[in-house]
Design an enzyme around this catalytic site. Structure first.
Site, short mmCIF file in Angstrom:
data_model
loop_
_atom_site.label_atom_id
_atom_site.label_comp_id
_atom_site.label_asym_id
_atom_site.label_seq_id
_atom_site.Cartn_x
_atom_site.Cartn_y
_atom_site.Cartn_z
CD GLU A 179 -4.84 0.62 -3.77
OE1 GLU A 179 -6.07 0.69 -3.76
OE2 GLU A 179 -4.11 1.30 -3.05
CG ASP B 19 -1.83 1.18 1.29
OD1 ASP B 19 -2.44 1.47 0.24
OD2 ASP B 19 -1.94 1.81 2.36
CG ASP C 204 -1.47 3.00 6.30
OD1 ASP C 204 -2.45 3.45 5.68
OD2 ASP C 204 -0.73 3.69 7.02
#
Ligand SMILES: [Zn+2]
Length: 385
Positions: A250, A169, A332
């Site tokens: 991502e 992340d 997170d």
């Protein structure tokens, strides 16, 4: 000689580009490589452009070839319309085999009288045994010179299997948080460099536009900026590739975010785009898999223990408890675990399957954007850990 060559390469590129542009817009006519090469020969015979003969003709022809390729890519929709070259940007000259010689690790380049001294940075490669197909001489905006050797080589050795997968992340407070619970802090040096940068920028503002001092100041800005993050990004990406066979990140819309001025400096300083680029080529080299999941996947708001999706989670909430399974989450780390799970679902099912929609695997030529228009991408199918 190289500075002069850069100037000639730039002139040939820009003049040819202008001519091509005119032919296309005025006559709807595509220009062939042969025509541009013929035009170059004519230019060399004119009084104004006779100086083009003072440098090696090879880099000039190479730049015509590159422009031809750039247009071919543009016409099939693979690239943007080629742009003019700027004297303050990175400069380069490509020498094909006919324009250089390598002997006992010494490099002789056309139109120069002595071997070109360079620092060799590949300890595990014997420079004397090198048989390059192309040599590129380049100069960065910060004034550093590079010699790049292109060689034909076999496929790189894949790394040994690690038996591990990691979800990552990316953020601004921490540069990255992994599904293993590891936090990779944004280096403090970025802040220190930011102060240096502000000083250089003030100095630059005082320099006159187009002046030598301004160009020098600009180089310093570029150098301070890049030094601050390149090493950090390389260390971080290499460590991840060593640790895991599958890495999931991502798909952050970096260029979109940079348009938001409030976020712009932090985001471009963080270097996510460069980080992803490094992960891509390092994974490919090591035989690892990089999975990029859709950025609309609600990785923060989903409980990684039971799959429960929260209606809302404010940005300031760092810890939360799942109302359904009572699991306690660090925001997170939970997100990183969800990113990993989503990526593994894709890796198992393959890109053609429904689960893979909106998510793409590294290596496919184009993003599978079928789901991009939908508001809720495949979330029901993503299993909990
Ligand atoms: Zn839960």
């Amino acid at each position: 000689m190289f500075s002069r060559t850069f100037g000639c390469v730039r002139l040939v590129w820009n003049k040819t580009l202008a001519e091509r542009h005119r032919a296309w817009h005025a006559e709807g006519k595509k220009t062939s490589y042969r025509e541009t090469d013929a035009a170059l020969t004519v230019w060399k015979k004119t009084e104004d452009l006779a100086f083009l003969s003072e440098v090696s003709s090879v880099p000039l022809q190479q730049t015509l070839r590159h422009q031809h390729t750039a247009f071919a890519n543009f016409f099939v929709g693979r690239a943007r319309y080629p742009r003019f070259k700027n004297r303050n940007a990175r400069q380069s000259a490509h020498y094909a085999r006919s324009a250089f010689r390598m002997r006992d690790g010494k490099l002789f380049v056309a139109k120069t009288s002595s071997p070109l001294r360079f620092v060799w940075t590949w300890d595990d490669v014997d420079v004397a045994a090198l048989n390059p197909t192309t040599v590129v001489i380049s100069r960065d905006p910060d004034g550093r010179w590079y010699v790049t050797f292109a060689v034909d080589a076999g496929a790189p050795e894949p790394l040994e299997e690690a038996g591990h997968a990691i979800g990552v992340d990316l953020g601004l407070k921490d540069f990255a948080v992994t599904s293993d619970g590891e936090r990779i802090a944004n280096p403090r040096m970025l802040e220190r460099r930011a102060r240096n940068l502000a000083r250089y920028q003030r100095r630059m503002a005082r320099c006159q536009r187009g002046s030598v001092n301004r160009r020098k100041a600009k180089r310093k800005v570029a150098r301070a900026h890049r030094n601050a993050r390149t090493g950090f990004l390389h260390r971080t990406s290499s460590a991840l590739v060593r640790k895991a066979d599958t890495i999931v990140i991502e798909d952050l819309n970096v260029s979109g975010m940079v348009k938001n001025r409030l976020l712009a400096r932090s985001v471009s300083d963080a270097g996510w785009g460069e980080f992803r680029r490094q992960l891509e080529y390092k994974c490919e080299r090591a035989g690892r898999r990089l999975v990029v999941i859709d950025r609309w996947y609600p990785s923060s708001k989903t409980c990684s223990s039971c799959g429960n999706l929260l209606a809302e989670l404010s940005l300031s909430t760092r810890h939360w408890t799942c109302p359904r399974c009572r699991a306690r989450h660090d925001r997170d780390i939970n997100a990183a675990k969800n990113i990993l799970a989503a990526g593994q679902a894709v890796a198992r099912s393959g890109p053609g399957d429904a689960c893979g929609a909106g998510v793409r695997r590294q290596g496919s030529a184009l993003p599978q954007s079928a789901v991009k228009q939908e508001t809720s991408p495949a979330r029901a199918r993503i299993p909990s850990l």
